[in-house]
Design a protein around this motif. Structure first.
Motif, PDB file in Angstrom:
ATOM      1  N   GLU A  76      12.813 105.895  39.649  1.00 39.98           N
ATOM      2  CA  GLU A  76      12.971 105.680  41.000  1.00 39.98           C
ATOM      3  C   GLU A  76      12.308 105.444  41.762  1.00 39.98           C
ATOM      4  O   GLU A  76      11.612 103.508  41.599  1.00 39.98           O
ATOM      5  N   SER A 125      14.699 107.385  44.369  1.00 40.48           N
ATOM      6  CA  SER A 125      16.754 107.669  44.556  1.00 40.48           C
ATOM      7  C   SER A 125      16.511 107.420  46.107  1.00 40.48           C
ATOM      8  O   SER A 125      15.770 107.455  47.001  1.00 40.48           O
ATOM      9  N   MET A 138      17.800 107.887  49.542  1.00 43.10           N
ATOM     10  CA  MET A 138      18.129 109.663  50.186  1.00 43.10           C
ATOM     11  C   MET A 138      19.789 109.661  50.949  1.00 43.10           C
ATOM     12  O   MET A 138      20.160 108.220  51.523  1.00 43.10           O
ATOM     13  N   THR A 142      12.139 114.180  56.226  1.00 45.46           N
ATOM     14  CA  THR A 142      11.856 112.753  56.508  1.00 45.46           C
ATOM     15  C   THR A 142      12.416 112.285  57.802  1.00 45.46           C
ATOM     16  O   THR A 142      11.784 111.571  58.118  1.00 45.46           O
ATOM     17  N   LEU A 187      10.539 112.258  46.515  1.00 46.95           N
ATOM     18  CA  LEU A 187      11.493 111.068  46.564  1.00 46.95           C
ATOM     19  C   LEU A 187      11.745 110.623  45.418  1.00 46.95           C
ATOM     20  O   LEU A 187      12.171 109.367  45.468  1.00 46.95           O
ATOM     21  N   GLU A 196      18.867 119.345  47.262  1.00 46.10           N
ATOM     22  CA  GLU A 196      18.500 118.409  47.467  1.00 46.10           C
ATOM     23  C   GLU A 196      16.664 118.087  46.125  1.00 46.10           C
ATOM     24  O   GLU A 196      16.793 116.982  46.199  1.00 46.10           O
ATOM     25  N   TYR A 236      16.858 114.699  43.739  1.00 44.09           N
ATOM     26  CA  TYR A 236      15.805 114.281  43.582  1.00 44.09           C
ATOM     27  C   TYR A 236      15.111 114.131  42.865  1.00 44.09           C
ATOM     28  O   TYR A 236      14.422 112.931  42.204  1.00 44.09           O
TER      29      TYR A 236
END
Length: 404
Positions: free
Chosen positions: A69, A71, A73, A135, A178, A367, A371
């Protein structure tokens, strides 16, 4: 560099970089070299965060390094091409810290009702697992909220500060999803300052929970557990006259404490947090989503499954998880539970059922599945340890998660 490696392979990679033998690293974490060799070769499934935290500390790396981590996007119609880096720039703007050269974007602040609608929009999108949209939307919304908090005065300013605090909280929440743990911490830190300016105990409690969750995601399990206890002590005097929002914030904070205690291998502490959360849920009388907490009996049950897995009580998770009806809670909660169920099923060698659980979750929230470290870890492990060619479904899922 290590994104395509399994967790075990990443442990081996960092171990070799540190110049440790298997015997030395295993000794640091109180295990045998044979155990570590099986972990590195994928013959033992290692997904308990408490164990990973011990290994990360011994190697002087972060949890995120072992979990691969954050990830990247993906660009989507929802996210556009301004995602985490743009949000990072907003959160790390030096003018927020120094106050130098900071001027409002507009001469007049946006109406408080409009800010409320904007806040509800991003929180609702977060609970629908539309992380790209959230985001991207926050890049413009945070400066707008900051303008309002600086331009209003009196009671209106306190309201605006509260809404800015909750905007920082949703930023911290999506960044945690994320894998951007350090950036999420920064958002939580900004948020608690604004929450205190709001002078609203409900919002202060909500942001204290956000800070505790950020501590949890960075591996500071004992600190997160202690902060939750402090938060509960802070909120308790208000509970007698508090409404459902305050009870929901109180209960949801306790669930964070239960996870923190479980990851800190504190079985009794985790149970105590869960039991108190259960009492708060029964006081509410059902599942609610006050202040976007998704709190109620269902969320308590979801956390009983998650904490059982963190404590190594796999059979409890298998007994409780698959039959739990999560239809009353938002998408984000339902999908997170599905991933936990998949982990439990995989651990008990029910891979087909585990794969089906992840595929169902992906149909609901692609999504979130893409993630989350659990889905990536499980799918990658299944592909690597599969005897023969992976099934069409597994191969396709691995490709979509970028772990093929």
């Amino acid at each position: 560099m290590t994104a395509e490696l399994t967790v075990g392979e990443r442990i081996a990679w960092y171990r070799q970089r540190r110049g440790f033998s298997q015997e030395v690293l295993a000794g640091f974490v109180g295990r045998t070299a044979d155990w570590l060799g099986k972990v590195e070769n994928g013959r033992i499934e290692l997904d308990r965060v408490s164990v990973l935290r011990h290994i990360a500390r011994a190697l002087d790396v972060t949890l995120g390094d072992l979990l691969s981590e954050p990830s990247l996007m993906e660009w989507t119609p929802d996210s556009g091409q301004e995602t985490v880096p743009a949000l990072r720039a907003v959160l790390m703007d030096y003018r927020q810290v120094s106050g130098l050269g900071q001027k409002p974007i507009n001469d007049e602040p946006v109406a408080l009702d409009v800010l409320r609608e904007d806040l509800d929009d991003v929180w609702s999108a977060y609970q629908e697992s539309r992380f790209g949209y959230v985001t991207n939307r926050l890049v413009g919304l945070i400066p707008t909220m900051k303008d309002a908090a600086s331009l209003y005065d009196g009671d209106d300013r306190r309201v605006a500060s509260g809404r800015l605090a909750l905007t920082y909280q949703v930023a911290a929440s999506v960044l945690t999803k994320l894998g951007e743990a350090d950036l999420a911490w920064g958002a939580s830190d900004r948020g608690i300052r604004e929450a205190q300016a709001s002078q609203n105990p409900v919002i202060v409690g909500s942001l204290l929970r956000s800070v505790a969750h950020s501590l949890l995601s960075t591996g500071a399990f004992a600190e997160a557990s202690n902060l939750v206890q402090d938060t509960a002590d802070y909120l308790e005097p208000h509970l007698k006259r508090g409404g459902s929002s305050l009870v929901s914030v109180y209960g949801t904070a306790l669930l964070v404490g239960a996870m923190a205690a479980a990851r800190n291998e504190d079985r009794s502490g985790s149970r105590d947090f869960l039991d108190e959360a259960d009492r708060a849920a029964r006081r509410l009388g059902g599942d609610h989503n006050r202040l976007w907490t998704a709190f109620g009996p269902t969320n308590v049950s979801i956390h009983r499954v998650s904490t059982a897995m963190e404590l190594g009580d796999v059979q409890i998770a298998v007994d409780l998880g698959p039959d739990l009806d999560t239809s009353a809670v938002p998408t984000e909660r339902r999908v997170r539970h599905s991933l936990e169920v998949a982990r439990a099923l995989s651990t008990t060698n029910k891979r087909e059922l585990a794969l089906a659980a992840i595929l169902d979750a992906e149909r609901i929230a692609p999504e979130q599945v893409r993630y989350h470290y659990l889905s990536r870890h499980l799918v990658q492990m299944w592909v690597r340890t599969q005897k023969g060619k992976p099934s069409h479904q597994l191969a396709g899922l691995a490709q979509r998660l970028n772990v093929a």
